[in-house]
Scaffold this motif. Structure first.
Motif, mmCIF file in Angstrom:
data_model
loop_
_atom_site.group_PDB
_atom_site.id
_atom_site.type_symbol
_atom_site.label_atom_id
_atom_site.label_comp_id
_atom_site.label_asym_id
_atom_site.label_seq_id
_atom_site.Cartn_x
_atom_site.Cartn_y
_atom_site.Cartn_z
ATOM 1 N N GLU A 1 0.816 -1.254 0.012
ATOM 2 C CA GLU A 1 0.049 0.044 0.140
ATOM 3 C C GLU A 1 0.961 1.226 -0.129
ATOM 4 O O GLU A 1 0.720 2.207 -0.926
ATOM 5 C CB GLU A 1 -0.798 -0.155 1.237
ATOM 6 N N ARG B 1 -3.130 10.217 -9.601
ATOM 7 C CA ARG B 1 -4.248 10.034 -10.556
ATOM 8 C C ARG B 1 -3.756 9.994 -11.995
ATOM 9 O O ARG B 1 -3.325 11.062 -12.369
ATOM 10 C CB ARG B 1 -5.433 11.005 -10.186
ATOM 11 N N ASP C 1 -4.880 -4.225 -8.118
ATOM 12 C CA ASP C 1 -6.051 -3.773 -7.304
ATOM 13 C C ASP C 1 -5.603 -2.607 -6.341
ATOM 14 O O ASP C 1 -6.069 -1.644 -6.408
ATOM 15 C CB ASP C 1 -6.373 -4.863 -6.381
ATOM 16 N N ARG D 1 -7.171 1.302 -7.297
ATOM 17 C CA ARG D 1 -7.741 2.202 -6.376
ATOM 18 C C ARG D 1 -7.554 3.712 -6.205
ATOM 19 O O ARG D 1 -8.287 4.424 -5.965
ATOM 20 C CB ARG D 1 -7.880 1.536 -5.172
ATOM 21 N N LEU D 2 -5.906 3.702 -6.398
ATOM 22 C CA LEU D 2 -5.482 5.104 -6.225
ATOM 23 C C LEU D 2 -5.449 5.845 -7.585
ATOM 24 O O LEU D 2 -4.922 6.900 -7.559
ATOM 25 C CB LEU D 2 -3.843 4.854 -5.838
ATOM 26 N N PRO E 1 -2.576 10.850 -0.280
ATOM 27 C CA PRO E 1 -3.773 10.556 0.180
ATOM 28 C C PRO E 1 -3.933 9.347 1.291
ATOM 29 O O PRO E 1 -4.586 8.410 1.255
ATOM 30 C CB PRO E 1 -4.782 10.077 -1.059
ATOM 31 N N ASN E 2 -2.959 9.407 2.300
ATOM 32 C CA ASN E 2 -2.896 8.347 3.357
ATOM 33 C C ASN E 2 -2.235 8.879 4.518
ATOM 34 O O ASN E 2 -0.655 8.676 4.333
ATOM 35 C CB ASN E 2 -2.230 6.923 2.792
#
Lengths: 379, 379
Positions: B76, B85, B103, B107-108, B227-228
């Protein structure tokens, strides 16, 4: 033979903001021989952890599991599962962890409104009512026990207001769980998370979290996948789920053994007894501090028994006080954060370490250090 | 007195795909008395872990730290820090963990091209060269040791190609670190992560990760924040950094003690000796399996010594074989995943458990079970 740095480590009485002390039974548990994460014995431990957490968190929520990360991963999971780009989030902030919520939610594309309340004072329900009358928010977030200030927020009263407004109610219970009552269902909390290293008296490394059926419906009906595979509650629910388990990641087995034992210990003592003990030692501490001429930051009715923020008068160097406590007396307490840095110390009386003996040991040490400081400044 | 489910747990010889067995010294380490995460003794342990990981991972990268999550949190973190993006990502897939990468990255918001190679065979460098001649990718990702198949991918040869093409090279070393050489700098790997519960012989719960200066430049110059919050390398670097540390989250102290000891044990034995031991016991296992009439899935030159995928002939129920090994002999091995489910078993010879004695104990048990099965099917 190479030096082993673990040999140097001194026993320390942990009376800071966390991690807290760990019971001998929990140290034994964490060193239990590892088994596979699909082993039937491990599945049984998982089931016991889930039902134990439901009891401690005061909830019937089926989705009540420990995440494989520290308490901060609980905050991350709470927001990343429910927030989509452009969602309105109201954060009720009166300390460091409210500010962290703003950072976490903003990164995920939330449109955050942060309502600030003075540090050391609680969030005011009437102000929340006004804000929710003016605008609709998908999520309203609050910290139950602000570790940075020692304030207990009125989460039940606010929960009723948030529930009536039709928002999801997100509550941080990192420093409250196991120290003061956490009543997820009674509060109408939709998402609530905690950490293991505070009043559960377990090492850091897992984050209990619960999602209400309403919150899980939001997670299940997102317009896109959760943008975090590791903390995706749709997948984690299947991994921790009942009859049919779907492999996700390898759970931190040893931490789960420790968490199981920590919950077991609380249940064996009885939740009400645990809360009463925290309150008793808190009162003993405050009485002793007042005898030393020290004052508390927070008004009595909003104080957390497990996290005591003490104002340090001018003339006392709080950093030196803490350093002497650690070096000479092997007691750890915490300093202030943000605007409170240098002005307060924070004394944690959490879980296993919340005893009369520890309070007395700390007070005696502080008395000696403060007398020395007074003598040397007079000299 | 309430039943304690930990009392039920049987000692099990872990010879599956992970977690692996843990040395007694590491069990002692994980139950070392907790200290604060800002305690000078803990800072020293952090420093030792960082330098130890650099040695094990074959890198000079300053940013080489353990994340506070399991190996999956490493995957991750690798993607969430580097992907924005719309970024093009090429994933070289020949097993379950390559699919998981797709996957995680999708998602990112990554635009993922997944190039599939037959399970049980390696990724082919010449195909990678073709793909990189046709298009530019920000990131090219591969799994060094595919836990689902037992294949070792030619990461060094591919690394040169990726480096020449000017992409970031992302390598999953979850099942390789501590079992076969991991040479991050030699491979031109920009991001490489692992888990603790494979060949490091440490409980699951932390993820060693390293970022090259080039990778950290990408992370530092993103157009938006990572974003985490929990896995933001910009912040984690400051928490784990040299002279000036900035509080981020409370590290999983006990797991860090265990990881320190696990690294210490490998250094005490000597990295080369550890690799030689893994290779020796692997050869002993394969020879023994062949005597039992069993064949390996993977061609000899691509086999992982630490993860052995064995074809189970028709007429032998592999699930029953595994159940009997666990119930009667207290040995855990793993089944197949995905397309290989029901067709193979996976035998892990990792870290502390990679010994001649364990190989012999497993072979003897398998021989007995297979003889029983043959007798009962003949009856």
């Amino acid at each position: 033979m190479k030096k082993n740095y673990l040999d140097d480590i001194q026993d320390t009485l942990l009376l800071g903001a966390g991690p807290s002390g760990v019971a001998p039974s929990t140290y034994r548990a964490i060193s239990t021989n590892i088994i596979g994460h699909l082993d039937p014995y491990f599945i049984e431990i998982m089931e016991q952890i889930k039902s134990g957490l439901r009891e401690l968190m005061g909830t019937q929520n089926e989705v009540t599991v420990p995440l494989s990360g520290t308490g901060s991963s609980g905050m991350e999971a709470a927001f990343v599962n429910t927030v989509e780009r452009g969602d309105k989030v109201l954060i009720l902030e009166n300390g460091v962890f409210g500010n962290r919520m703003e950072d976490v939610a903003s990164r995920l594309g939330a449109v955050v409104t942060k309502e600030e309340f003075e540090w050391g004072t609680p969030v005011r329900p009437e102000r929340v009512r006004e804000l929710l009358a003016q605008d609709h928010y998908k999520i309203v977030a609050i910290v139950h026990a602000e570790t940075s200030t020692g304030v207990r927020n009125p989460v039940e009263e606010i929960g009723q207001i948030v529930h009536d407004a039709g928002s999801l109610y997100l509550v941080d219970a990192v420093t409250s769980l196991g120290g003061i009552p956490v009543e997820v269902d009674k509060w109408h909390a939709d998402i609530c998370y905690s950490g293991t290293q505070k009043c559960l008296s377990c090492p850091p490394g897992a984050a209990p979290i619960t999602f209400s059926p309403a919150a899980m419906e939001v997670v299940a009906n997102r317009s896109c996948k959760v943008p975090n595979w590791y903390l995706d509650m749709n997948m984690l629910t299947k991994y921790w789920g009942g009859s049919k388990r779907v492999y996700h990641h390898t759970a931190p087995i040893s931490m789960m053994f420790a968490l199981y034992q920590a919950i077991y210990n609380i249940q064996a003592e009885g939740l009400e007894n645990v809360y009463a003990r925290h309150m008793r030692v808190h009162k003993r501490l405050v009485a002793g501090l007042e005898k030393l001429g020290l004052k508390m930051l927070v008004e009595p009715q909003y104080r957390l028994p497990e996290l005591n923020t003490v104002l340090i008068p001018e003339g006392i160097d709080e950093a030196k006080l803490r350093a002497q406590l650690l070096d000479k007396y092997h007691i750890e307490v915490s300093g202030g954060l943000g605007a409170l840095a240098g002005k307060v110390i924070r004394i944690g009386l959490m879980g296993y370490n919340a005893t009369d003996e520890n309070v007395d040991r700390l007070l005696a040490a502080m008395k000696e250090i403060m007398a020395d400081m007074a003598a040397s400044s007079a000299a």
